[in-house]
Design an enzyme around this catalytic site. Sequence first.
Site, PDB file in Angstrom:
ATOM      1  N   LYS A 204      42.114  33.401  52.179  1.00  9.47           N
ATOM      2  CA  LYS A 204      43.126  34.275  51.593  1.00  9.47           C
ATOM      3  C   LYS A 204      44.228  33.391  51.026  1.00  9.47           C
ATOM      4  O   LYS A 204      44.816  32.572  51.741  1.00  9.47           O
ATOM      5  CB  LYS A 204      43.668  35.195  52.679  1.00  9.47           C
ATOM      6  CG  LYS A 204      44.814  36.075  52.220  1.00  9.47           C
ATOM      7  CD  LYS A 204      45.171  37.065  53.315  1.00  9.47           C
ATOM      8  CE  LYS A 204      46.400  37.874  52.965  1.00  9.47           C
ATOM      9  NZ  LYS A 204      46.744  38.809  54.064  1.00  9.47           N
ATOM     10  N   LYS A 257      40.016  36.363  48.979  1.00  8.47           N
ATOM     11  CA  LYS A 257      41.057  37.265  48.502  1.00  8.47           C
ATOM     12  C   LYS A 257      42.170  36.476  47.834  1.00  8.47           C
ATOM     13  O   LYS A 257      42.581  35.459  48.391  1.00  8.47           O
ATOM     14  CB  LYS A 257      41.595  38.016  49.722  1.00  8.47           C
ATOM     15  CG  LYS A 257      42.776  38.902  49.447  1.00  8.47           C
ATOM     16  CD  LYS A 257      43.303  39.473  50.741  1.00  8.47           C
ATOM     17  CE  LYS A 257      44.579  40.229  50.464  1.00  8.47           C
ATOM     18  NZ  LYS A 257      45.212  40.695  51.660  1.00  8.47           N
TER      19      LYS A 257
HETATM   20  C1  PBG Z   1      48.828  41.363  55.121  1.00 11.10           C
HETATM   21  C2  PBG Z   1      47.983  41.804  54.001  1.00 11.10           C
HETATM   22  C3  PBG Z   1      48.338  41.683  52.642  1.00 11.10           C
HETATM   23  C4  PBG Z   1      47.322  42.291  51.911  1.00 11.10           C
HETATM   24  C5  PBG Z   1      46.347  42.751  52.810  1.00 11.10           C
HETATM   25  N1  PBG Z   1      46.780  42.424  54.131  1.00 11.10           N
HETATM   26  C6  PBG Z   1      49.567  41.164  51.999  1.00 11.10           C
HETATM   27  C7  PBG Z   1      50.028  39.820  52.276  1.00 11.10           C
HETATM   28  O1  PBG Z   1      49.301  38.945  52.734  1.00 11.10           O
HETATM   29  O2  PBG Z   1      51.213  39.610  52.042  1.00 11.10           O
HETATM   30  C8  PBG Z   1      47.331  42.389  50.426  1.00 11.10           C
HETATM   31  C9  PBG Z   1      46.470  43.390  49.797  1.00 11.10           C
HETATM   32  C10 PBG Z   1      46.794  43.727  48.399  1.00 11.10           C
HETATM   33  O3  PBG Z   1      47.636  43.102  47.730  1.00 11.10           O
HETATM   34  O4  PBG Z   1      46.173  44.677  47.923  1.00 11.10           O
HETATM   35  N2  PBG Z   1      48.272  40.830  56.224  1.00 11.10           N
END
Ligand code: PBG
Length: 334
Positions: A204, A257
Amino acid sequence: MSNNPYFLDLTHRPRRNRKSETVRALVCETSLSAADLVYPVFIIEGENREETILSMPGITRKTIDRLLMEVQELVDLGVMAIAPFPAIDESKKNPMATESANPKGLVQECVRRVKAAFPQVVVMTDIALDPFNSDGHDGLVSPSGEILNDETVEVLCKMAVSHAEAGADFVCPSDMMDGRIGAIRCALDAAGYTNTSIMAYSAKYASALYGPFRDALQSAPKAGDKKTYQMDPANRREAIYEVALDVDEGADMVMVKPASFYLDVVREVSDHFDIPVSAYQVSGEYAMLCAAANNGWLDRDRIILESLLSIKRAGAKVIWTYFAKEAAMLLERK
Ligand code: PBG
């Protein structure tokens, strides 16, 4: 032979395989199905209420009763997996994010009610502290501002067990810190939840594409950024290292992601590992495509399916997307 000086004497004419709709369908390499999709949903406390999200047109935050109506629509369309994300009232946030593991919390309640009404629907819950943490970070924060790795794991394990107890099919650790997957696997097994799966957000990235999601949950960090835990967008090899660790620690599925800007990573991860790979078409990807379509600059229906198909072609088996419902409708029509 013709006298035409421009005559092409071709053995290979790849266009022959594109000559009709039915020939194209026969040679088509990648297909998209509603069964591949996970629909992320934003939930709030209360009854019979829905709130719009400015940066995500068409998506709302909704109460669980409203969500149950939407899940019925999803099931009718063949979308059989959802991922609830809670928007938590500021008054319930604190620096220990204690609300995250409340057995009667919003997510736990949501899982219970969805699974009671739709036992066959796969419910995948997020395991990270940001919606519950008054600091807005995914982990606990020390007085000096350090995001704590080891101290956070106990809260995450309790959270995961409370989700499993509520009936979650997958818990999905998303904080990108170290040692989560193994610790959560142990905690689940010790509590008797050996059948609860783990979907690890393994690669991520610290992406600007999460902006609309943080608007949706009002969960942006109060100070600093997430670069000490989420990955540098410049790195590809590191993704393999991260996924390998999570696979080793017992992940059942891994994720890359965001999706569209990281298709090279999706490809590489799916080439390297034999467990199912998922990719998350995140809020910013959704917002960009909606904005262009709303301006009439892109054909909405075509761009939705093309974007999802590209992610599938890159090697993702499962796609998380805010377009899940709409895409399923489009696929039904095709
Ligand atoms: C947080 C989380 C995030 C998303 C999914 N889980 C945001 C982040 O890491 O700040 C983002 C999903 C999206 O932007 O659609 N644990």
